[in-house]
Write a protein that holds these residues in place. Structure first.
Motif, short mmCIF file in Angstrom:
data_model
loop_
_atom_site.label_atom_id
_atom_site.label_comp_id
_atom_site.label_asym_id
_atom_site.label_seq_id
_atom_site.Cartn_x
_atom_site.Cartn_y
_atom_site.Cartn_z
N LEU A 115 0.81 -1.22 0.00
CA LEU A 115 0.00 0.00 0.00
C LEU A 115 0.84 1.28 0.00
CD1 LEU A 115 -2.97 -0.98 2.38
CD2 LEU A 115 -2.91 -0.92 -0.12
N PRO A 116 1.99 1.33 0.70
CA PRO A 116 2.79 2.57 0.64
C PRO A 116 3.24 2.92 -0.78
CG PRO A 116 3.46 1.27 2.52
CD PRO A 116 2.50 0.42 1.73
N GLU A 117 3.42 1.91 -1.64
CA GLU A 117 3.80 2.19 -3.02
C GLU A 117 2.64 2.76 -3.82
OE1 GLU A 117 5.40 -1.31 -4.75
OE2 GLU A 117 7.15 -1.42 -3.41
N HIS A 123 -1.53 6.53 5.25
CA HIS A 123 -2.74 6.97 4.56
C HIS A 123 -3.95 6.60 5.43
CE1 HIS A 123 -5.92 7.18 1.49
NE2 HIS A 123 -5.09 7.95 0.81
N PRO A 124 -4.98 7.45 5.50
CA PRO A 124 -6.11 7.16 6.39
C PRO A 124 -6.89 5.90 6.04
CG PRO A 124 -6.55 9.08 5.00
CD PRO A 124 -5.09 8.77 4.87
N ALA A 181 7.94 -4.75 9.86
CA ALA A 181 7.64 -3.66 10.78
C ALA A 181 8.13 -2.36 10.17
CB ALA A 181 8.31 -3.91 12.14
N PRO A 182 7.63 -1.19 10.64
CA PRO A 182 6.52 -1.03 11.60
C PRO A 182 5.17 -1.04 10.88
CG PRO A 182 7.42 1.11 11.06
CD PRO A 182 8.24 0.09 10.28
N MET A 183 4.10 -1.00 11.66
CA MET A 183 2.77 -0.97 11.13
C MET A 183 2.28 0.46 10.95
SD MET A 183 1.99 -4.21 10.74
CE MET A 183 3.70 -4.37 10.22
N ASP A 184 1.18 0.60 10.24
CA ASP A 184 0.57 1.92 10.01
C ASP A 184 0.19 2.57 11.34
OD1 ASP A 184 -0.96 3.90 8.17
OD2 ASP A 184 -2.49 3.18 9.58
#
Length: 441
Positions: A115-117, A123-124, A181-184
């Motif tokens: 998801l970060p890509e 991101h909410p 790690a780490p998590m959102d």
């Protein structure tokens, strides 16, 4: 002229004492209609708490330890609600810990790498997608195992024992053994901690809402029973039950609101708001932890599902007599797939709680959780013979299991001895269930 036939029904049980005998404690308990097994479980939990508090010099029954105990119970408690339905249908699921570990790794990779890509970090919507993915993956895994059991006729013991090995290996395969790690940031709140606590005010709001809903549920149940002509509790007994429920909820709110946030955290919060810390720091309560609220919501939902829906009635009918249930027209195979699919989905939700609490996805996550989940359901009154079980009992059983582990940790008991104690408690619970069923015959 023929008189119309009438159907005689047995007289409703009376809560009053027979003539010539004074009402005693036994009559009062019968009037309250309390589940004896549930009362016994609460008594056992009280003995465990008091015993550990004495042995630890008062360290067990503190707001801090009880708050942490509730957070630690949440993950096992969520899975225990699903295990009730599995065992009620005369099956078992030994793979829940491995499913938790596998879905936890999937969730970790999803929010830390995939998801970060797409939309960057924090991101909410990241935590929403992660939770939905965990529930979907867990549900799919459970449904596949349920289909093998229902349509191929393979024993649930064998299928889930294989699943224990398969999904544990799959968890390693997702990242080749690496910890993710780490998590959102928002996802971490699902695991508790000071970031995952709602505070004093919202906790009181939750408590008041819970009291009102409980009172409404008790009164609606009373009206429904009276409408169908079933016996109901005397008004004084109804009032006592309401007071007990309200006292338990208010007591829980008082405990969680008595545990303050750490001083450095309060200082950072005040500095972030532009407030001066020269005159000292205020008392800021943790309040309820988010994973605890999730577990309670799951418990309420699963109770409604098992007691107020057609699916729940089918599950208990299959557990009571599988052959009769099938002859009555119940699609027992489809119900079985749904039960295991639901169990897998709850494992996915528990994976979110456990992963968020660790702030990392690890291969060891969920190890031996199957032991605690099965033990929680059985200690909570779910019969291995099928057809009998309650969601509330399973959640209390999870609290008993976690209390034993927490108390032994405070006493410095080694992990191998902790496993020995848990195993002995599980065997004792099955033996007690056997004696109870013999007494009913």
């Amino acid at each position: 002229m023929t008189e119309p036939s009438t159907t005689l029904s047995p007289p409703a049980p009376s809560s009053e004492a027979p003539a010539g005998r004074r009402a005693g404690i036994g009559d009062a308990l019968r009037a309250l209609e309390l589940d004896t097994r549930m009362v016994g479980m609460i008594g056992a939990l009280a003995i465990v708490w008091i015993g550990f508090d004495i042995l630890t010099g008062g360290a067990f029954l503190t707001p801090r330890n009880l708050w942490n105990l509730s957070v630690q119970t949440a993950s096992v408690g969520v899975m225990a609600t699903g295990m009730v339905l599995v065992i009620v249908t005369r099956n078992i699921d030994l793979s829940v810990g491995s499913i938790l570990g596998f879905t936890g790794m999937v969730v970790g990779v999803l929010q830390a790498r995939i998801l970060p890509e797409i939309w960057g970090f924090d991101h909410p919507l990241t935590w929403v997608v992660a939770v939905l993915a965990a529930v979907a993956v867990g549900g799919a895994v459970g449904a596949v195992q349920g289909a093998v059991i229902a349509y191929l006729g393979v024993s649930s013991f064998i299928v889930t024992l294989g699943g224990l090995l398969v999904w544990r290996g799959a968890a390693w395969w997702v990242t080749t053994g690496q910890t993710v790690a780490p998590m959102d940031g928002l996802f971490k709140r699902l695991g508790g901690g000071f970031e995952g606590a709602i505070g004093a005010g919202p906790s009181w709001a939750v408590g008041i809402a819970a009291v009102l809903l409980s009172v409404a549920a008790i009164l609606v149940t009373r009206r429904r029973r009276a409408g169908f002509g079933f016996p109901v509790r005397p008004l004084w007994a109804e009032g006592v039950v309401i007071l007990l429920v309200a006292a338990a909820i208010v007591g829980a709110v008082l405990v969680v609101n008595s545990y303050p946030l750490p001083v450095p955290v309060v200082r950072r919060m005040m500095e972030a708001q532009g407030l001066s810390t020269d005159r000292g720091l205020p008392f800021v309560a943790h309040g309820f932890a988010i994973p605890v609220l999730i577990a309670l919501a799951v418990g309420v939902g699963m109770t409604f599902l098992s007691r107020r829906t057609r699916f729940g009635r089918y599950v208990f009918a299959i557990g009571g007599n599988p052959e009769a249930a099938e002859l009555s027209g119940i699609n027992t195979r489809r119900v079985m797939v749904m039960v295991f699919g639901l169990m897998g989905a709850l494992c996915g939700l528990s994976a979110c709680i456990a992963t968020a609490r660790l702030n990392a996805a690890t291969n060891a996550n969920g190890t031996l959780d199957e032991l605690y989940v099965i033990a929680a359901a059985i200690i909570g009154g779910t019969s291995m013979a099928g057809g009998v079980g309650t969601i509330l009992g399973a959640m209390l059983g999870a609290m008993v299991m976690q209390s034993l582990q927490s108390g032994m940790v405070l006493l410095g008991v080694d992990a191998p001895m902790q496993n020995i104690v848990v195993g002995l408690v599980l065997v004792a619970a099955v033996y007690v269930d056997t004696l109870y069923r013999r007494g009913l015959k």
